[in-house]
Design a protein around this motif. Structure first.
Motif, mmCIF file in Angstrom:
data_model
loop_
_atom_site.group_PDB
_atom_site.id
_atom_site.type_symbol
_atom_site.label_atom_id
_atom_site.label_comp_id
_atom_site.label_asym_id
_atom_site.label_seq_id
_atom_site.Cartn_x
_atom_site.Cartn_y
_atom_site.Cartn_z
ATOM 1 N N ASP A 1 -24.523 34.719 7.564
ATOM 2 C CA ASP A 1 -24.477 36.173 7.759
ATOM 3 C C ASP A 1 -24.089 36.526 9.189
ATOM 4 N N GLU A 2 -24.647 35.815 10.160
ATOM 5 C CA GLU A 2 -24.302 36.053 11.564
ATOM 6 C C GLU A 2 -22.814 35.800 11.814
ATOM 7 N N ARG B 1 -27.440 32.089 9.179
ATOM 8 C CA ARG B 1 -26.353 31.711 10.099
ATOM 9 C C ARG B 1 -25.007 32.139 9.533
ATOM 10 N N ARG C 1 -20.369 35.847 9.650
ATOM 11 C CA ARG C 1 -19.566 36.886 8.967
ATOM 12 C C ARG C 1 -19.499 38.156 9.798
ATOM 13 N N ARG C 2 -20.647 38.569 10.339
ATOM 14 C CA ARG C 2 -20.668 39.777 11.172
ATOM 15 C C ARG C 2 -19.810 39.598 12.426
ATOM 16 N N ALA C 3 -19.836 38.423 12.988
ATOM 17 C CA ALA C 3 -19.091 38.136 14.218
ATOM 18 C C ALA C 3 -17.584 38.119 13.986
ATOM 19 N N THR C 4 -17.152 37.823 12.748
ATOM 20 C CA THR C 4 -15.719 37.730 12.487
ATOM 21 C C THR C 4 -15.139 39.029 11.957
ATOM 22 N N GLN C 5 -15.949 40.035 11.794
ATOM 23 C CA GLN C 5 -15.447 41.323 11.282
ATOM 24 C C GLN C 5 -14.883 42.162 12.384
#
Length: 57
Positions: free
Chosen positions: A50-51, A48, A53-57
C-alpha cells in the motif's frame, strides 16, 4: 529465483523497495502475497505494498 520459492520474491521485493525501485518491488511483493500460503507477515507486506502504491501515484 526458484519459481515457487515465494519468500524469495518477498525478500527481493523488499530489496527493490529499499533501492528505490517501487515498480519492481510491487511486482515481487504482489506475487508473494498472491501465491504464498501460511505466511505470518501478510499484514506487514500488504501494508508495504500500500505504501509503495501511494508513492508511485
Amino acid at each position: 529465483l526458484l519459481p515457487q520459492a515465494w519468500p524469495e520474491y518477498r525478500d527481493r521485493g523488499l530489496a527493490h523497495a529499499e533501492a528505490g525501485h517501487p515498480g519492481h518491488a510491487l511486482e515481487d511483493l504482489e506475487t508473494y502475497l498472491a501465491n504464498a500460503t501460511e505466511i505470518g507477515d501478510r499484514r506487514a507486506i500488504a501494508a508495504r505494498v500500500d505504501e509503495l502504491r501511494r508513492a508511485t501515484q
